[in-house]
Design a protein around this motif. Structure first.
Motif, PDB file in Angstrom:
ATOM      1  N   ILE A  99      27.739 -56.987   8.381  1.00 27.50           N
ATOM      2  CA  ILE A  99      27.185 -56.426   7.148  1.00 27.50           C
ATOM      3  C   ILE A  99      27.666 -57.215   5.941  1.00 27.50           C
ATOM      4  O   ILE A  99      26.891 -57.541   5.036  1.00 27.50           O
ATOM      5  CB  ILE A  99      27.592 -54.937   7.005  1.00 27.50           C
ATOM      6  CG1 ILE A  99      26.875 -54.081   8.038  1.00 27.50           C
ATOM      7  CG2 ILE A  99      27.267 -54.427   5.595  1.00 27.50           C
ATOM      8  CD1 ILE A  99      27.337 -52.646   8.046  1.00 27.50           C
ATOM      9  N   GLY A 100      28.950 -57.533   5.916  1.00 25.47           N
ATOM     10  CA  GLY A 100      29.522 -58.222   4.762  1.00 25.47           C
ATOM     11  C   GLY A 100      28.839 -59.536   4.470  1.00 25.47           C
ATOM     12  O   GLY A 100      28.438 -59.811   3.329  1.00 25.47           O
ATOM     13  N   GLU A 101      28.684 -60.360   5.492  1.00 25.14           N
ATOM     14  CA  GLU A 101      28.073 -61.665   5.288  1.00 25.14           C
ATOM     15  C   GLU A 101      26.611 -61.541   4.861  1.00 25.14           C
ATOM     16  O   GLU A 101      26.132 -62.266   3.987  1.00 25.14           O
ATOM     17  CB  GLU A 101      28.176 -62.477   6.579  1.00 25.14           C
ATOM     18  CG  GLU A 101      27.813 -63.940   6.390  1.00 25.14           C
ATOM     19  CD  GLU A 101      28.198 -64.785   7.581  1.00 25.14           C
ATOM     20  OE1 GLU A 101      27.287 -65.362   8.206  1.00 25.14           O
ATOM     21  OE2 GLU A 101      29.411 -64.861   7.893  1.00 25.14           O
ATOM     22  N   MET A 102      25.891 -60.586   5.468  1.00 28.16           N
ATOM     23  CA  MET A 102      24.472 -60.425   5.162  1.00 28.16           C
ATOM     24  C   MET A 102      24.259 -59.768   3.800  1.00 28.16           C
ATOM     25  O   MET A 102      23.346 -60.138   3.052  1.00 28.16           O
ATOM     26  CB  MET A 102      23.811 -59.578   6.245  1.00 28.16           C
ATOM     27  CG  MET A 102      23.822 -60.202   7.636  1.00 28.16           C
ATOM     28  SD  MET A 102      22.665 -61.563   7.808  1.00 28.16           S
ATOM     29  CE  MET A 102      21.120 -60.686   7.778  1.00 28.16           C
ATOM     30  N   ALA A 103      25.087 -58.788   3.455  1.00 30.04           N
ATOM     31  CA  ALA A 103      24.893 -58.046   2.204  1.00 30.04           C
ATOM     32  C   ALA A 103      25.210 -58.890   0.978  1.00 30.04           C
ATOM     33  O   ALA A 103      24.625 -58.680  -0.087  1.00 30.04           O
ATOM     34  CB  ALA A 103      25.757 -56.777   2.201  1.00 30.04           C
ATOM     35  N   VAL A 104      26.126 -59.826   1.087  1.00 26.92           N
ATOM     36  CA  VAL A 104      26.404 -60.726  -0.031  1.00 26.92           C
ATOM     37  C   VAL A 104      25.208 -61.652  -0.256  1.00 26.92           C
ATOM     38  O   VAL A 104      24.804 -61.900  -1.395  1.00 26.92           O
ATOM     39  CB  VAL A 104      27.682 -61.547   0.238  1.00 26.92           C
ATOM     40  CG1 VAL A 104      27.866 -62.616  -0.835  1.00 26.92           C
ATOM     41  CG2 VAL A 104      28.903 -60.636   0.257  1.00 26.92           C
ATOM     42  N   MET A 105      24.636 -62.130   0.818  1.00 28.17           N
ATOM     43  CA  MET A 105      23.496 -63.040   0.728  1.00 28.17           C
ATOM     44  C   MET A 105      22.208 -62.313   0.349  1.00 28.17           C
ATOM     45  O   MET A 105      21.447 -62.753  -0.512  1.00 28.17           O
ATOM     46  CB  MET A 105      23.317 -63.756   2.071  1.00 28.17           C
ATOM     47  CG  MET A 105      22.114 -64.688   2.128  1.00 28.17           C
ATOM     48  SD  MET A 105      22.339 -66.175   1.145  1.00 28.17           S
ATOM     49  CE  MET A 105      23.367 -67.113   2.276  1.00 28.17           C
ATOM     50  N   TYR A 106      21.969 -61.157   0.996  1.00 30.18           N
ATOM     51  CA  TYR A 106      20.718 -60.413   0.795  1.00 30.18           C
ATOM     52  C   TYR A 106      21.020 -58.948   0.452  1.00 30.18           C
ATOM     53  O   TYR A 106      20.922 -58.068   1.314  1.00 30.18           O
ATOM     54  CB  TYR A 106      19.855 -60.468   2.058  1.00 30.18           C
ATOM     55  CG  TYR A 106      19.509 -61.864   2.509  1.00 30.18           C
ATOM     56  CD1 TYR A 106      18.554 -62.620   1.836  1.00 30.18           C
ATOM     57  CD2 TYR A 106      20.150 -62.434   3.602  1.00 30.18           C
ATOM     58  CE1 TYR A 106      18.245 -63.915   2.243  1.00 30.18           C
ATOM     59  CE2 TYR A 106      19.852 -63.722   4.017  1.00 30.18           C
ATOM     60  CZ  TYR A 106      18.895 -64.461   3.332  1.00 30.18           C
ATOM     61  OH  TYR A 106      18.591 -65.739   3.739  1.00 30.18           O
ATOM     62  N   PRO A 107      21.405 -58.647  -0.792  1.00 28.66           N
ATOM     63  CA  PRO A 107      21.692 -57.255  -1.196  1.00 28.66           C
ATOM     64  C   PRO A 107      20.392 -56.504  -1.496  1.00 28.66           C
ATOM     65  O   PRO A 107      19.992 -56.348  -2.647  1.00 28.66           O
ATOM     66  CB  PRO A 107      22.561 -57.433  -2.442  1.00 28.66           C
ATOM     67  CG  PRO A 107      22.090 -58.731  -3.030  1.00 28.66           C
ATOM     68  CD  PRO A 107      21.674 -59.605  -1.878  1.00 28.66           C
ATOM     69  N   LEU A 108      19.738 -56.022  -0.451  1.00 25.73           N
ATOM     70  CA  LEU A 108      18.424 -55.391  -0.565  1.00 25.73           C
ATOM     71  C   LEU A 108      18.539 -53.873  -0.444  1.00 25.73           C
ATOM     72  O   LEU A 108      19.509 -53.363   0.135  1.00 25.73           O
ATOM     73  CB  LEU A 108      17.496 -55.947   0.521  1.00 25.73           C
ATOM     74  CG  LEU A 108      17.295 -57.473   0.453  1.00 25.73           C
ATOM     75  CD1 LEU A 108      16.554 -57.966   1.691  1.00 25.73           C
ATOM     76  CD2 LEU A 108      16.546 -57.860  -0.810  1.00 25.73           C
ATOM     77  N   PRO A 109      17.566 -53.103  -0.956  1.00 22.73           N
ATOM     78  CA  PRO A 109      17.679 -51.643  -1.016  1.00 22.73           C
ATOM     79  C   PRO A 109      17.977 -50.972   0.319  1.00 22.73           C
ATOM     80  O   PRO A 109      18.796 -50.066   0.386  1.00 22.73           O
ATOM     81  CB  PRO A 109      16.315 -51.211  -1.564  1.00 22.73           C
ATOM     82  CG  PRO A 109      15.840 -52.376  -2.351  1.00 22.73           C
ATOM     83  CD  PRO A 109      16.346 -53.584  -1.633  1.00 22.73           C
ATOM     84  N   SER A 110      17.297 -51.384   1.391  1.00 21.80           N
ATOM     85  CA  SER A 110      17.573 -50.758   2.681  1.00 21.80           C
ATOM     86  C   SER A 110      18.310 -51.699   3.619  1.00 21.80           C
ATOM     87  O   SER A 110      18.404 -51.450   4.816  1.00 21.80           O
ATOM     88  CB  SER A 110      16.274 -50.279   3.343  1.00 21.80           C
ATOM     89  OG  SER A 110      15.463 -51.374   3.677  1.00 21.80           O
ATOM     90  N   ALA A 111      18.852 -52.772   3.068  1.00 19.39           N
ATOM     91  CA  ALA A 111      19.760 -53.690   3.769  1.00 19.39           C
ATOM     92  C   ALA A 111      19.254 -54.055   5.164  1.00 19.39           C
ATOM     93  O   ALA A 111      18.335 -54.839   5.307  1.00 19.39           O
ATOM     94  CB  ALA A 111      21.159 -53.066   3.819  1.00 19.39           C
TER      95      ALA A 111
END
Length: 548
Positions: A99-111
């Motif tokens: 989650i950490g790596e993806m959320a920094v790159m793509y902070p989208l509403p429903s992740a």
């Protein structure tokens, strides 16, 4: 609805200049925000690192831990519950790094729903999004049902439906306020839960050592007598409750879309998860096993008062004051968990709308960032399901809901790990350097593979338990569907969406637009360099104006 394939979704968003945010202004928080490249929505980035860290620490601490531990202790015994939390903790720790790596790159509403549509398959994203939305609704219902069980420790005078209604209104009020109000409420609740766990650990160690009023030194008496109450099957039965207890830990990925600087906020939240795992789940469950017998009839799921095992521990030790205080903290916890489930459900529907898998109205939010079109149905359905508790016991309803939610959660955790693996594969296929990632998990790829494999194994385990449940009846269709209907729902959603979207079995990673939905960052050194360059340009223009 306007259905899109992954390729269409990845190429239709407007881009912005590399030195501007979508509204033409530079970010002033930490690393400069260069551009969102499609990550901009009606949501407001008003949550800080403090909000995200505290939500990550306390968002999933609710009924599953405080009450569900009683059912787990009965079914699995002291060793069973501790090993169950140890294995579940290893899984969510692994998922958190993905989650950490993806959320920094793509902070989208429903992740993770949108990540799935981007890197795995639109049909899988459809199934995951709607299944997860229903899971959030179930969690609201389960937490409201738990509130009645908690309050019955004090009084049985007020009808069950009345308590459900009162706390349903409380959850609604927290969610209809501004996002900053929600953030502050969660910070306060998480702080109380986080502080109280130290009281629990210290006091129950003293009780176990014989320091309580009854001066009964329990030690590891129950571990020595009956470490596993129902053998290996009892341990397997504990796993759904442990997974349910940790469900919601992935919500930090959703909150990232409303933080000012995910590059700083998300890694801190991921880095703090070991504190929650060790303090709340491992040490918390250990304290229960050394102070409460697995055969105590007053445990939640037993024949007595159905109280939390933590409350039972204090009451049996002769410390009623701490028993009442513990019960109050548990009540606060379940309301907090219900509140964040309403928040997460609304953001999930927004992400589905951006994928073209929900009505386009769900994309919108008001000027304070409240997505009304997703929030209202989430709160209404979640509150409505809670009234099932009126005609059934709290432990029975908990069993239904926790089994449903744990399967949805396993599906979600597995897809998060799969998205991480496929994202990294796409990054390499397109010739990009991993050094360019704004934040890298040091555990990749081992934890991503571990999390994915364990989720698949536990989904199979729950199939086994649905056919051969602990205590029978064996092969009963009603029992099977009550415990495994989540998987059936996921398969129906996936097959239906696959027939509708058609296309490739998997997204073509060589053609994925890796910059769509991405948030770009500029390091502080580059920001200072840009500021000096800008000042120099202004000075030159001023001199030119004077002499010309």
């Amino acid at each position: 609805m306007d259905p899109k394939t992954a390729e269409e979704y990845n190429h239709e968003t407007k881009y912005f200049d590399a030195d501007q945010s979508p509204d033409g202004r530079h970010s002033s928080t930490g690393d400069a925000l260069a551009t969102d490249h499609g990550a901009d929505t009606d949501l407001r980035r008003s949550l800080s690192t403090r909000h995200l860290t505290m939500i990550a620490l306390g968002s999933s601490i609710g009924m599953g831990l405080w009450l569900g531990s009683g059912t787990s202790l009965i079914n699995g015994g002291p060793a069973g519950i501790f090993l169950g939390y140890l294995l579940s903790g290893a899984m969510i720790w692994s998922v958190a790094h993905s989650i950490g790596e993806m959320a920094v790159m793509y902070p989208l509403p429903s992740a993770f729903v949108q990540w799935t549509g981007k890197f795995v398959d639109p049909a899988a994203a459809f199934a995951l999004g709607w299944a997860y939305w229903f899971s959030f609704c179930i969690t609201i219902a389960n937490e409201l049902a738990a509130a009645n069980t908690i309050l019955s420790f004090w009084t049985d005078v007020v009808p069950i439906a009345a308590w459900i209604t009162i706390f349903w209104v409380v959850i609604i009020l927290v969610n209809v306020g501004a996002v900053t109000v929600f953030g502050e409420v969660e910070v306060v609740c998480s702080t109380i839960k986080f502080s109280w766990i130290f009281v629990v650990i210290i006091s129950l160690i003293v009780v176990s050592a014989g320091g309580g009023p009854h001066q009964d030194a329990v030690g590891f008496r129950y571990w020595n007598a009956t470490p596993f109450t129902h053998g290996f099957k009892g341990f397997l039965t504990v796993m759904p409750t442990c997974i349910f207890a940790m469900a919601g830990s992935e919500n930090s990925g959703l909150v990232a879309a409303e933080t000012a600087n995910p590059r700083k906020s998300v890694p801190r939240a991921v880095g703090s998860i070991w504190i929650r795992l060790s303090l709340f789940y491992l040490l918390g469950s250990l304290m229960v096993t050394i102070t409460v017998s697995p055969f105590d009839e007053d445990l939640f799921g037993g024949e007595g008062t159905n109280a939390s095992p933590f409350v039972v521990a204090y009451r049996n030790a002769g410390i009623p004051v701490l028993a009442h205080m513990m019960n109050a903290v548990i009540l606060l916890s379940v309301i907090s968990c219900g509140s964040i489930s309403g928040y997460a459900g609304a953001r999930t529907t927004m992400g589905l709308a951006f994928l073209g898998m929900a009505p386009k109205q769900l994309k919108t939010a008001d000027k304070t960032g409240r997505p009304w079109y997703g929030l209202v149905p989430t709160l209404v359905l979640g509150g409505g399901l809670a009234y099932l508790n009126v005609d059934h016991s709290g432990a029975e309803v908990f069993g239904w809901f926790s089994n449903l939610t744990s399967l949805f959660t396993l599906f979600g955790w597995g897809m998060i790990c799969l998205c991480h693996l496929r994202f990294r594969r796409a990054w390499a296929l397109q010739g990009r350097d991993k050094a360019d990632l704004p934040w890298r998990s040091w555990t990749y790829p081992y934890t991503a593979w571990f999390g994915l494999i364990m989720c698949i194994v536990l989904i199979i385990v729950q199939f086994y338990l649905a056919i051969w449940p602990l205590g029978g009846p064996y092969g009963d269709p009603e029992t099977f569907f009550a415990n495994y209907v989540s998987v059936i729902l996921i398969l129906v959603l996936y097959i239906g969406a696959k027939c509708y979207y058609r296309g490739r079995r998997w997204v073509d990673l060589s053609t994925v637009d890796l910059d769509n939905g991405r948030r770009f960052y500029v390091d502080e050194a580059d920001k200072e360099k840009g500021a000096k360059k800008g000042f120099k340009g202004v000075a030159q223009k001023a001199v030119g104006a004077i002499f010309n």
